[in-house]
Design a protein around this motif. Structure first.
Motif, PDB file in Angstrom:
ATOM      1  N   VAL A  77       0.840  -1.197   0.000  1.00  0.00           N
ATOM      2  CA  VAL A  77       0.000   0.000   0.000  1.00  0.00           C
ATOM      3  C   VAL A  77       0.876   1.249   0.000  1.00  0.00           C
ATOM      4  N   GLU A  78       2.033   1.155   0.646  1.00  0.00           N
ATOM      5  CA  GLU A  78       2.959   2.287   0.648  1.00  0.00           C
ATOM      6  C   GLU A  78       3.318   2.686  -0.781  1.00  0.00           C
ATOM      7  N   VAL A  79       3.544   1.717  -1.621  1.00  0.00           N
ATOM      8  CA  VAL A  79       3.886   2.008  -3.015  1.00  0.00           C
ATOM      9  C   VAL A  79       2.746   2.750  -3.701  1.00  0.00           C
ATOM     10  N   LEU A  80       1.517   2.358  -3.393  1.00  0.00           N
ATOM     11  CA  LEU A  80       0.371   3.033  -3.997  1.00  0.00           C
ATOM     12  C   LEU A  80       0.299   4.499  -3.587  1.00  0.00           C
ATOM     13  N   PHE A  81       0.672   4.799  -2.338  1.00  0.00           N
ATOM     14  CA  PHE A  81       0.626   6.184  -1.888  1.00  0.00           C
ATOM     15  C   PHE A  81       1.831   6.981  -2.377  1.00  0.00           C
ATOM     16  N   LEU A  82       2.955   6.315  -2.589  1.00  0.00           N
ATOM     17  CA  LEU A  82       4.153   7.035  -3.008  1.00  0.00           C
ATOM     18  C   LEU A  82       4.200   7.286  -4.509  1.00  0.00           C
ATOM     19  N   LEU A  92       5.870  19.662  -6.635  1.00  0.00           N
ATOM     20  CA  LEU A  92       5.252  19.648  -5.311  1.00  0.00           C
ATOM     21  C   LEU A  92       5.776  20.791  -4.441  1.00  0.00           C
ATOM     22  N   PRO A  93       4.903  21.362  -3.608  1.00  0.00           N
ATOM     23  CA  PRO A  93       5.372  22.372  -2.655  1.00  0.00           C
ATOM     24  C   PRO A  93       6.094  21.685  -1.493  1.00  0.00           C
ATOM     25  N   ALA A  94       6.728  22.487  -0.654  1.00  0.00           N
ATOM     26  CA  ALA A  94       7.517  21.947   0.454  1.00  0.00           C
ATOM     27  C   ALA A  94       6.637  21.197   1.453  1.00  0.00           C
ATOM     28  N   GLY A  95       5.397  21.627   1.636  1.00  0.00           N
ATOM     29  CA  GLY A  95       4.491  20.943   2.573  1.00  0.00           C
ATOM     30  C   GLY A  95       4.199  19.519   2.139  1.00  0.00           C
ATOM     31  N   ALA A  96       4.029  19.310   0.849  1.00  0.00           N
ATOM     32  CA  ALA A  96       3.761  17.960   0.344  1.00  0.00           C
ATOM     33  C   ALA A  96       4.981  17.064   0.525  1.00  0.00           C
ATOM     34  N   LEU A  97       6.164  17.634   0.297  1.00  0.00           N
ATOM     35  CA  LEU A  97       7.380  16.838   0.507  1.00  0.00           C
ATOM     36  C   LEU A  97       7.559  16.490   1.977  1.00  0.00           C
ATOM     37  N   LEU A  98       7.201  17.419   2.857  1.00  0.00           N
ATOM     38  CA  LEU A  98       7.268  17.144   4.291  1.00  0.00           C
ATOM     39  C   LEU A  98       6.264  16.048   4.672  1.00  0.00           C
ATOM     40  N   MET A 100       5.179  13.685   2.732  1.00  0.00           N
ATOM     41  CA  MET A 100       5.716  12.428   2.204  1.00  0.00           C
ATOM     42  C   MET A 100       6.832  11.915   3.103  1.00  0.00           C
ATOM     43  N   LEU A 101       7.666  12.801   3.594  1.00  0.00           N
ATOM     44  CA  LEU A 101       8.761  12.403   4.476  1.00  0.00           C
ATOM     45  C   LEU A 101       8.218  11.835   5.789  1.00  0.00           C
ATOM     46  N   VAL A 102       7.190  12.464   6.354  1.00  0.00           N
ATOM     47  CA  VAL A 102       6.577  11.952   7.587  1.00  0.00           C
ATOM     48  C   VAL A 102       5.974  10.576   7.336  1.00  0.00           C
ATOM     49  N   PHE A 103       5.325  10.402   6.192  1.00  0.00           N
ATOM     50  CA  PHE A 103       4.724   9.105   5.845  1.00  0.00           C
ATOM     51  C   PHE A 103       5.800   8.023   5.758  1.00  0.00           C
ATOM     52  N   ILE A 104       6.886   8.320   5.090  1.00  0.00           N
ATOM     53  CA  ILE A 104       7.968   7.330   4.951  1.00  0.00           C
ATOM     54  C   ILE A 104       8.606   7.044   6.310  1.00  0.00           C
ATOM     55  N   LEU A 105       8.753   8.071   7.151  1.00  0.00           N
ATOM     56  CA  LEU A 105       9.341   7.848   8.470  1.00  0.00           C
ATOM     57  C   LEU A 105       8.424   6.993   9.347  1.00  0.00           C
ATOM     58  N   LEU A 106       7.124   7.189   9.251  1.00  0.00           N
ATOM     59  CA  LEU A 106       6.199   6.348  10.018  1.00  0.00           C
ATOM     60  C   LEU A 106       6.303   4.891   9.582  1.00  0.00           C
TER      61      LEU A 106
END
Length: 123
Positions: A77-82, A92-98, A100-106
């Motif tokens: 499912v992670e692949v589907l979201f990434l 992408l704006p900086a908020g979206a990258l942040l 995405m980074l929080v999602f990957i860290l979780l």
């Protein structure tokens, strides 16, 4: 046609609920009138991929199989979201990258937790 702006959604919801119920009703009528149940020993036998059954049909599976399946599902499912992030990465704006980074860290935290508790060791 100047009806209510959400009338189309209500109509779509009604059709979306009614259509599967209609198909299920037709299938139920078909089974009732054309294919009545006739249980026998062969139909009630345990099926093992065409081979003669061996032993009991109730066996215990290791809980680790389920854990592996859940971990696989999480990372699948992670692949589907990434994927949408990867497609629109340059715009992408900086908020979206942040986000995405929080999602990957979780997800990485979950993987480290499972690894630290020894759930990924095959026994």
């Amino acid at each position: 046609m100047n009806g209510h702006p959400h009338a189309f959604l209500a109509l779509f919801l009604g059709v979306a609920v009614a259509f599967p119920l209609l198909l299920l009703g037709v299938a139920q009528l078909w089974v009732r009138f054309f294919q009545p149940a006739k249980p026998n020993a062969l139909k009630n036998a345990v099926y093992e991929c065409g081979l003669p059954p061996q032993g009991e049909s109730w066996i215990q599976f290791k809980a680790h199989y389920y854990l592996y399946a859940i971990l696989f599902l999480i990372f699948d499912v992670e692949v589907l979201f990434l994927l949408p992030f990867a497609v629109a990465f340059t715009g992408l704006p900086a908020g979206a990258l942040l986000a995405m980074l929080v999602f990957i860290l979780l997800l990485a935290e979950g993987l480290v937790w499972a690894w630290a508790r020894g759930h990924l060791n095959w026994k």
